[in-house]
Enzyme design. Structure first.
Site, PDB file in Angstrom:
ATOM      1  N   LYS A 156       1.291  35.613  16.235  1.00 32.79           N
ATOM      2  CA  LYS A 156       0.153  34.792  16.646  1.00 32.79           C
ATOM      3  C   LYS A 156       0.324  33.391  16.059  1.00 32.79           C
ATOM      4  O   LYS A 156       0.135  33.167  14.877  1.00 32.79           O
ATOM      5  CB  LYS A 156      -1.186  35.373  16.151  1.00 32.79           C
ATOM      6  CG  LYS A 156      -2.349  34.707  16.882  1.00 32.79           C
ATOM      7  CD  LYS A 156      -3.582  34.464  16.056  1.00 32.79           C
ATOM      8  CE  LYS A 156      -3.652  33.170  15.322  1.00 32.79           C
ATOM      9  NZ  LYS A 156      -3.805  31.937  16.099  1.00 32.79           N
ATOM     10  N   GLY A 209      -0.912  30.483   5.538  1.00 34.67           N
ATOM     11  CA  GLY A 209      -2.067  29.653   5.872  1.00 34.67           C
ATOM     12  C   GLY A 209      -2.910  29.405   4.639  1.00 34.67           C
ATOM     13  O   GLY A 209      -2.399  29.369   3.518  1.00 34.67           O
ATOM     14  N   SER A 210      -4.211  29.268   4.856  1.00 31.19           N
ATOM     15  CA  SER A 210      -5.103  28.922   3.754  1.00 31.19           C
ATOM     16  C   SER A 210      -5.368  30.120   2.850  1.00 31.19           C
ATOM     17  O   SER A 210      -5.323  31.273   3.278  1.00 31.19           O
ATOM     18  CB  SER A 210      -6.426  28.404   4.320  1.00 31.19           C
ATOM     19  OG  SER A 210      -7.052  29.415   5.076  1.00 31.19           O
ATOM     20  N   THR A 211      -5.693  29.835   1.604  1.00 30.15           N
ATOM     21  CA  THR A 211      -6.022  30.885   0.638  1.00 30.15           C
ATOM     22  C   THR A 211      -7.280  31.638   1.085  1.00 30.15           C
ATOM     23  O   THR A 211      -7.365  32.856   0.952  1.00 30.15           O
ATOM     24  CB  THR A 211      -6.182  30.266  -0.767  1.00 30.15           C
ATOM     25  OG1 THR A 211      -4.895  29.778  -1.172  1.00 30.15           O
ATOM     26  CG2 THR A 211      -6.665  31.279  -1.790  1.00 30.15           C
ATOM     27  N   GLU A 212      -8.202  30.909   1.678  1.00 30.88           N
ATOM     28  CA  GLU A 212      -9.456  31.515   2.145  1.00 30.88           C
ATOM     29  C   GLU A 212      -9.189  32.594   3.213  1.00 30.88           C
ATOM     30  O   GLU A 212      -9.669  33.724   3.104  1.00 30.88           O
ATOM     31  CB  GLU A 212     -10.304  30.380   2.714  1.00 30.88           C
ATOM     32  CG  GLU A 212     -11.669  30.752   3.169  1.00 30.88           C
ATOM     33  CD  GLU A 212     -12.314  29.600   3.975  1.00 30.88           C
ATOM     34  OE1 GLU A 212     -11.683  28.530   4.114  1.00 30.88           O
ATOM     35  OE2 GLU A 212     -13.436  29.810   4.459  1.00 30.88           O
ATOM     36  N   GLY A 214      -6.279  33.972   3.894  1.00 23.19           N
ATOM     37  CA  GLY A 214      -5.395  34.976   3.289  1.00 23.19           C
ATOM     38  C   GLY A 214      -6.183  36.031   2.534  1.00 23.19           C
ATOM     39  O   GLY A 214      -5.902  37.234   2.620  1.00 23.19           O
ATOM     40  N   GLU A 231       1.520  33.870   2.119  1.00 19.42           N
ATOM     41  CA  GLU A 231       2.054  32.602   1.624  1.00 19.42           C
ATOM     42  C   GLU A 231       0.950  31.584   1.856  1.00 19.42           C
ATOM     43  O   GLU A 231       0.650  31.231   2.993  1.00 19.42           O
ATOM     44  CB  GLU A 231       3.347  32.269   2.377  1.00 19.42           C
ATOM     45  CG  GLU A 231       4.198  31.274   1.618  1.00 19.42           C
ATOM     46  CD  GLU A 231       3.874  29.857   2.024  1.00 19.42           C
ATOM     47  OE1 GLU A 231       3.078  29.222   1.279  1.00 19.42           O
ATOM     48  OE2 GLU A 231       4.373  29.397   3.043  1.00 19.42           O
ATOM     49  N   CYS A 265       2.737  23.198   2.296  1.00 24.09           N
ATOM     50  CA  CYS A 265       2.247  23.981   1.162  1.00 24.09           C
ATOM     51  C   CYS A 265       3.047  23.692  -0.104  1.00 24.09           C
ATOM     52  O   CYS A 265       2.579  23.944  -1.198  1.00 24.09           O
ATOM     53  CB  CYS A 265       2.259  25.465   1.506  1.00 24.09           C
ATOM     54  SG  CYS A 265       3.793  25.987   2.252  1.00 24.09           S
ATOM     55  N   GLU A 359      -6.192  21.619  -2.820  1.00 25.19           N
ATOM     56  CA  GLU A 359      -5.098  21.293  -1.909  1.00 25.19           C
ATOM     57  C   GLU A 359      -5.655  20.328  -0.860  1.00 25.19           C
ATOM     58  O   GLU A 359      -6.670  20.600  -0.239  1.00 25.19           O
ATOM     59  CB  GLU A 359      -4.593  22.570  -1.226  1.00 25.19           C
ATOM     60  CG  GLU A 359      -3.463  22.289  -0.264  1.00 25.19           C
ATOM     61  CD  GLU A 359      -2.807  23.540   0.295  1.00 25.19           C
ATOM     62  OE1 GLU A 359      -3.531  24.418   0.792  1.00 25.19           O
ATOM     63  OE2 GLU A 359      -1.564  23.636   0.238  1.00 25.19           O
TER      64      GLU A 359
HETATM   65  P1  NAP Z   1      -5.873  28.874   8.450  1.00 26.30           P
HETATM   66  O1  NAP Z   1      -7.253  28.914   8.999  1.00 26.30           O
HETATM   67  O2  NAP Z   1      -5.557  29.687   7.265  1.00 26.30           O
HETATM   68  O3  NAP Z   1      -4.898  29.242   9.674  1.00 26.30           O
HETATM   69  C1  NAP Z   1      -3.634  29.847   9.580  1.00 26.30           C
HETATM   70  C2  NAP Z   1      -3.449  30.869  10.699  1.00 26.30           C
HETATM   71  O4  NAP Z   1      -4.388  31.930  10.518  1.00 26.30           O
HETATM   72  C3  NAP Z   1      -3.720  30.312  12.088  1.00 26.30           C
HETATM   73  O5  NAP Z   1      -2.851  30.944  13.006  1.00 26.30           O
HETATM   74  C4  NAP Z   1      -5.151  30.739  12.334  1.00 26.30           C
HETATM   75  O6  NAP Z   1      -5.493  30.805  13.696  1.00 26.30           O
HETATM   76  C5  NAP Z   1      -5.165  32.102  11.697  1.00 26.30           C
HETATM   77  N1  NAP Z   1      -6.496  32.603  11.337  1.00 26.30           N
HETATM   78  C6  NAP Z   1      -7.609  31.881  11.073  1.00 26.30           C
HETATM   79  N2  NAP Z   1      -8.626  32.702  10.765  1.00 26.30           N
HETATM   80  C7  NAP Z   1      -8.147  33.976  10.843  1.00 26.30           C
HETATM   81  C8  NAP Z   1      -8.724  35.255  10.631  1.00 26.30           C
HETATM   82  N3  NAP Z   1      -9.998  35.404  10.274  1.00 26.30           N
HETATM   83  N4  NAP Z   1      -7.950  36.356  10.793  1.00 26.30           N
HETATM   84  C9  NAP Z   1      -6.651  36.213  11.126  1.00 26.30           C
HETATM   85  N5  NAP Z   1      -6.056  35.025  11.331  1.00 26.30           N
HETATM   86  C10 NAP Z   1      -6.790  33.914  11.193  1.00 26.30           C
HETATM   87  O7  NAP Z   1      -5.477  27.377   8.133  1.00 26.30           O
HETATM   88  P2  NAP Z   1      -6.064  26.065   8.834  1.00 26.30           P
HETATM   89  O8  NAP Z   1      -7.546  26.209   9.122  1.00 26.30           O
HETATM   90  O9  NAP Z   1      -5.196  25.732   9.948  1.00 26.30           O
HETATM   91  O10 NAP Z   1      -5.894  25.009   7.674  1.00 26.30           O
HETATM   92  C11 NAP Z   1      -6.856  24.930   6.631  1.00 26.30           C
HETATM   93  C12 NAP Z   1      -6.212  24.651   5.310  1.00 26.30           C
HETATM   94  O11 NAP Z   1      -5.310  25.715   4.978  1.00 26.30           O
HETATM   95  C13 NAP Z   1      -5.325  23.413   5.250  1.00 26.30           C
HETATM   96  O12 NAP Z   1      -6.050  22.239   5.086  1.00 26.30           O
HETATM   97  C14 NAP Z   1      -4.435  23.758   4.091  1.00 26.30           C
HETATM   98  O13 NAP Z   1      -5.091  23.481   2.879  1.00 26.30           O
HETATM   99  C15 NAP Z   1      -4.214  25.249   4.238  1.00 26.30           C
HETATM  100  N6  NAP Z   1      -2.954  25.580   4.954  1.00 26.30           N
HETATM  101  C16 NAP Z   1      -1.902  26.036   4.248  1.00 26.30           C
HETATM  102  C17 NAP Z   1      -0.722  26.300   4.912  1.00 26.30           C
HETATM  103  C18 NAP Z   1       0.487  26.798   4.220  1.00 26.30           C
HETATM  104  O14 NAP Z   1       1.595  26.533   4.683  1.00 26.30           O
HETATM  105  N7  NAP Z   1       0.354  27.537   3.121  1.00 26.30           N
HETATM  106  C19 NAP Z   1      -0.620  26.107   6.279  1.00 26.30           C
HETATM  107  C20 NAP Z   1      -1.729  25.656   6.994  1.00 26.30           C
HETATM  108  C21 NAP Z   1      -2.886  25.409   6.306  1.00 26.30           C
HETATM  109  P3  NAP Z   1      -6.053  29.527  14.526  1.00 26.30           P
HETATM  110  O15 NAP Z   1      -5.729  28.317  13.750  1.00 26.30           O
HETATM  111  O16 NAP Z   1      -5.290  29.607  15.796  1.00 26.30           O
HETATM  112  O17 NAP Z   1      -7.479  29.742  14.737  1.00 26.30           O
END
Ligand code: NAP
Ligand code: MG
Length: 456
Positions: A156, A209-212, A214, A231, A265, A359
């Protein structure tokens, strides 16, 4: 029912770049059923046959390198040179893991009355959820070891950057990957991602993705005892001692945090500098920051593109509205359209500031002075995260002492690099758990089975 679609925006122009289908939970259920059906045959292939499939994929990707780089550059807003490098890493990752099916080794263990040995078994159907910052690269770190170990996989991609994943799936079919072994399902995290995490027939979720999010995934996965690797975020320190090659450290520092417009990240978003060289370092950093070329990702001279979205730009800008955000200097950025944000250096900063604690995921770096080695280590570790980091010094003994003392999954000395295809990558503390890349990643996609054969 007509299929619902979502548009994909090009961050450098704010124009529409494409359209993908927006799946629901039902599409995930279908994909999981198809992946489950494909699993027994994929797992039963000889190791050499599975390796051959991965090599065919490598050849197909090689002949579409430029096309994929262009798609990634436009959809994620990253400089074309960076995108070419990233697709190169995708190809190298598949090439590296194409050797893995034939090297999944076990152990023999001395026991009484017979022979004991271990074998590696695939998990089954695995779900891969990835973000928008390095879309296909991060997917490949998960997909290549997953397939090599005999799993079938559903990816996904992030809603903001699905195009390279969709194209990749078509190329995988073209390369002859059997039906159902790999599928991409596009849609929102809340619906499609969440269903993948809940689904009882998915054996494992690999998430970046985000810690939240995750944390929420780990909680949901616990209900079905799903394997999870996470991660997550980072707040990595770039530690510069007075005895460092200051010119090199300062020349490298902007790239370490403004690369990918800070949406990394592993971004070294805290620079810790020893008092004795603080002024000299800041002068060099200013020169290098102001020299960064920000603009059209498709112009090969540019080093930084826009942020991924308007929402991300608002989030990043909010850090500059804090009372304790001391802007020392900024680089330049084009006017709109496009989600541009100029590289920004905050200095001198203290540890309580929001820009030092959270972050940011944008081109803002906080500089903190320190007085000695002990304080440098203490400051570096004063964060909930532990993903990456750098140490700059000419004192080898100190480099090793500090490298051992910083609680982080990857660290480089006199360099700002974080990832290599052959070395393990992952976090300490709230940066997550599990390791990707290198031989360690195979542990994340296999179970160890212990077999005992009685000889009596
Ligand atoms: P995110 O919400 O954690 O998104 C990462 C992935 O998880 C996306 O594919 C997202 O889908 C999916 N997702 C979101 N909610 C989910 C849920 N409840 N269940 C399963 N999958 C879910 O990250 P973001 O909102 O794009 O970014 C927010 C913050 O996260 C950034 O500002 C940054 O601080 C951090 N981040 C960290 C990394 C990293 O490499 N560690 C990467 C991105 C972001 P959709 O986006 O398609 O809805
Ligand atoms: Mg989100």
């Amino acid at each position: 029912m007509p299929e619902s679609k979502t548009t994909v925006i090009e961050p450098a122009t704010e124009g529409v770049l494409g359209e993908v289908s927006c799946a629901g939970a039902a599409e995930i259920d279908e994909a999981v059923a198809r992946a489950g059906k494909a699993f027994p045959a994929w797992r039963a292939l000889t190791p050499a046959a599975r390796a051959e499939h991965l090599r065919a994929l490598v050849a197909t990707l090689e002949s579409h390198h430029e096309e994929l780089a262009l798609l990634e550059a436009r959809n994620a807003g990253k400089p074309i040179g960076d995108a070419r490098g990233e697709i190169g890493m995708v190809i190298d990752t598949f090439r590296y893991y194409s050797a893995a099916p034939e090297r999944l080794l076990g152990e023999t263990i001395p026991v009484a009355g017979g022979e004991a040995f271990t074998v590696r078994e695939p998990l089954g159907v695995v779900g891969l959820i990835v973000p928008w910052n390095f879309p296909l690269t991060i997917a490949s770190w998960k997909l290549a070891p997953a397939l090599a170990a005999g799993n079938t996989a559903i990816l996904k991609p992030a809603e903001l950057t699905p195009l390279s994943a969709v194209r990749f799936a078509a190329l995988a079919t073209e390369a002859g990957l059997p039906d159902g072994v790999f599928q991409v399902v596009t849609g929102s995290g809340r619906v499609v991602g969440a269903r993948l995490v809940e689904h009882p027939d998915v054996a494992k979720i690999a998430f970046t993705g985000s810690t939240e999010v995750g944390s929420a995934i780990a909680a949901t996965a616990a209900r079905t005892i799903k394997r999870v690797t996470l991660e997550l975020g980072g707040k990595s320190a770039n530690v510069i001692f007075a005895d460092a090659d200051l010119e090199r450290a300062a020349a490298a520092a902007p790239g370490a945090v403004f690369g990918n417009a800070g949406q990394d990240c592993c971004a070294r978003s805290r620079i810790l500098v020893e008092h004795a060289v603080y002024d000299r370092f800041m002068a060099l950093l200013e020169e290098h920051t102001k020299a960064i070329k920000v603009g059209d990702p498709l112009d090969p001279h540019n080093e930084m593109g826009p942020l991924i979205s308007g929402a991300q730009r608002e989030h990043v800008a909010s850090f500059l509205e804090e009372d304790d955000a001391h802007v020392a200097f900024r680089g330049s950025a084009p006017d709109g359209p496009g989600f541009w944000f100029a590289p920004t250096v905050l200095a001198p900063m203290s540890r309580a500031a929001r820009a030092v604690r959270e972050e940011i995921f944008g081109p803002i770096v906080a500089v903190l002075p320190f007085k000695d080695e002990a304080e440098a280590v203490e400051l570096a570790n004063d964060t909930i995260y532990g993903l990456s980091g750098s140490i700059w010094t000419r004192d080898g003994a100190r480099a090793l002492r500090v490298a051992r003392a910083i609680d982080t999954g990857v660290l480089s000395i006199n360099s700002n690099t974080s990832v290599r295809v052959t070395t393990p990558f992952g976090g300490f503390k709230q940066s997550g758990y599990g390791r990707e890349l290198g031989a360690h990643a195979l542990d994340a996609y296999t179970e160890v089975k212990s077999i005992y054969y009685s000889t009596s």
